[in-house]
Design an enzyme around this catalytic site. Sequence first.
Site, PDB file in Angstrom:
ATOM      1  N   ASP A 141       0.872  -1.176   0.000  1.00  0.00           N
ATOM      2  CA  ASP A 141       0.000   0.000   0.000  1.00  0.00           C
ATOM      3  C   ASP A 141       0.914   1.233   0.000  1.00  0.00           C
ATOM      4  O   ASP A 141       2.135   1.123   0.122  1.00  0.00           O
ATOM      5  CB  ASP A 141      -0.967  -0.021   1.185  1.00  0.00           C
TER       6      ASP A 141
HETATM    7  C1  BGC Z   1      -5.058   3.276   0.353  1.00  0.00           C
HETATM    8  C2  BGC Z   1      -5.235   2.306  -0.786  1.00  0.00           C
HETATM    9  C3  BGC Z   1      -5.085   3.030  -2.099  1.00  0.00           C
HETATM   10  C4  BGC Z   1      -3.730   3.686  -2.139  1.00  0.00           C
HETATM   11  C5  BGC Z   1      -3.415   4.382  -3.445  1.00  0.00           C
HETATM   12  C6  BGC Z   1      -3.809   4.119   0.204  1.00  0.00           C
HETATM   13  O1  BGC Z   1      -3.785   5.162   1.111  1.00  0.00           O
HETATM   14  O2  BGC Z   1      -5.031   2.552   1.560  1.00  0.00           O
HETATM   15  O3  BGC Z   1      -6.486   1.688  -0.672  1.00  0.00           O
HETATM   16  O4  BGC Z   1      -5.279   2.139  -3.158  1.00  0.00           O
HETATM   17  O5  BGC Z   1      -3.671   4.636  -1.102  1.00  0.00           O
HETATM   18  O6  BGC Z   1      -4.112   5.535  -3.611  1.00  0.00           O
END
Ligand code: BGC
Length: 746
Positions: free
Chosen positions: A280
């Site tokens: 993530d």
């Molecule tokens: C979130 C993800 C997301 C990623 C990219 C993160 O903060 O937890 O779900 O896909 O950002 O934007």
Amino acid sequence: MHRLKLKKLLTSVLTAVSLMCYGQSNNAVEQQIENLLSQMTLQEKIGQMNQLNTAGLTDDMKGQIRSGKVGSILNELDVQTINELQRIAVKESRLKIPLIIARDVIHGFKTIFPIPLGQAASWNPKVVENGARVASLEATASGIRWTFAPMIDVTRDPRWGRIAESCGEDPYLTSVMGEAMIKGFQGDNLNSPSSMAACAKHFAAYGATESGKDYNTTWVPEVQLREVYLPPFEKAAKAGVATFMCSFNDINGVPSSGNRFLNKQILRNEWKYDGMLVSDWGSIEQMIPHGFCTDLKEAAEKAVLAGVDMDMMGYAYINHLEELVHSGKVNEKLLDESVRNILRLKFRLGLFNNPYTKERTQMPYYLAESLQKAKDAAIESVVLLKNNHSVLPLNSSVKSVAVIGPLSDSQADQLGTWCFDAEPEHCITPLMAIRETYGKQVQVIAEKGLTYSRDKSEKGIEKAVAAAQKADVVLLFAGEEAVLSGEARSRADISLPGKQAELVAALKKTGKPLVMVVMAGRPLTIPKETELADAVLYAFHGGTMAGPALADLIFGKAVPSGKLPVTLPRMVGQIPIYYAHKNTGRPASNITLIDDIEVGAKQTSLGFTSYHLDAGDTPLFPFGYGLSYSTFNYSDVKLSSAVISKGETLTVSCNVTNTGNYDASEVVQLYIRDKVGSLIRPVKELKGFEKIFIKANETHTVTFHITLNDLAYWQADMVKRPETGEFAVWIAPDSQSGKEADFKYQ
Ligand code: BGC
């Protein structure tokens, strides 16, 4: 042929067939991957494992791509920029490897569907698949070929803001909906320019976050992990989801991005997953504040050893992997595995054949059929919780309506969370739709009462009351603003924010029939408001077409058919409250509520059973619950046998009759209970459902098949198997009703 060999052969044939669906045969692709890999320098391999946020067409960005330091870019939306970045990658970099362009396209790109929790309330996988397909058509036209969805974190905590992105509390419902979303995003063929790679996230147990506070610790025993949190992910892997994403949380002390048990043992060894695993955003780096690594270098080491293929905006791999390989701490072969997974994804997407996005003058946004699908989805997502005296749908004697409430005319708020690319001006609000479609039929008196959901000023309430007094029926659109749910939007108090409770009470005093529509990103605790309202529609955040959907439901052009994908608590202190709980040794009975206890009552005077003095034992509304304008009668539950043995399937059927006056859809649900287990089983578990359309006065027979796999569960030795003994089965309209039938497994 030996059985095991035959099984292996079958598995490889099936894998080959599934890969051929991606456009090229398994072998041909694997060959090309090996060819490329053999030409790659260590730095080029690490470059593929690096995902960066877009910086547009800066010299720095171009330079990094040219020198093979980037494998994927997220959040770039300009087609010309994307094409230029791709051109640099495939023309000017040494090995000409295309980039993958990614973006969070969660419940729509331009045409926004209801939030995933709302879509789950439709209990209609087709609705969910359609939503993802429309999102894919729109987003791929903007050059996006990888979305970070579906989010299939089971959660039983409505305080957690990300419940909005989830499919609710149940592993089975989440599995079905997740699979439908993957199908919609990926289409029939991943290498079609209008298909996007999907991403099963967040792996894993993110929804178990303590106190519903985002990013918090989780403690999940392995049995519970396998029973509750992992099934949707396993289903996604089997459904061919192209990628997985790690979660932010630690599980039992180990952050997901450094979790070998999850990412290696389960994902790769047990599930044989050959897609790609991305961290993530910064989650590798965040293993430092977690207290799992001393510095970024150690974080890179732990993540790569745990099998995380791509580092999303963490700069851990790009800055440290080379040194880690040279020092012998990380074997280059591990990087090869990751690079294979990344290249495989690029082949599957057809990017080596055509990395470019067509530049068009007309974008396929807001197409009439897409808006229609969004409206259908919004209709099916609404759950009718209460309808005293059949106040809904409004009948022809209603000549005027007062449209009130902070969510009655807020284009941005009805979109809900996670829709960065949406344009609120394309949203049709309830007020707009009622005026537009029903304005000739009824007089519409609009008065918001509160300007936004958290509004603490009571100034407008008086005006709202005056409007209500002039109308035959009050339509109150309450709830929470979009910004109050989603990532990092956890709430400890999940009642209606601001002065909405006061607004409801004031409107009730007018004596006018009160219809309350709740537009929210989560279950809200609304016991008092539900009691005061004559009818309650739970609408979640319904997206672009929420207004027309609600207007049609209110005026009876459409009939509600949603059912709750999550339990609605009476009060926060009941959380976690979910239908598939264990029975305890002292299940609730003889409930005496706090106000019924006599003053001076003895400690021993109350029953000693499992409930809260102030909340009792029941939720406000249970999982699976939802009314219709029609009524349904369930009868003749039949089992094909009273006994099921190894290798057999039990057939359970039931007649469902539409006994009301409306042609309508009903979600028929199948639950079982394993009455005695070596590990205690939940009081009910959803094992199947079917949404069927039944004309008034007609009867449909609904049939389910129960296999031994449905009876099996993870036992203490971490083997999933069924245990002999007695089982109960229900075919029911929700998780709390229905007549029990019994059978035995022997
Ligand atoms: C979130 C993800 C997301 C990623 C990219 C993160 O903060 O937890 O779900 O896909 O950002 O934007």
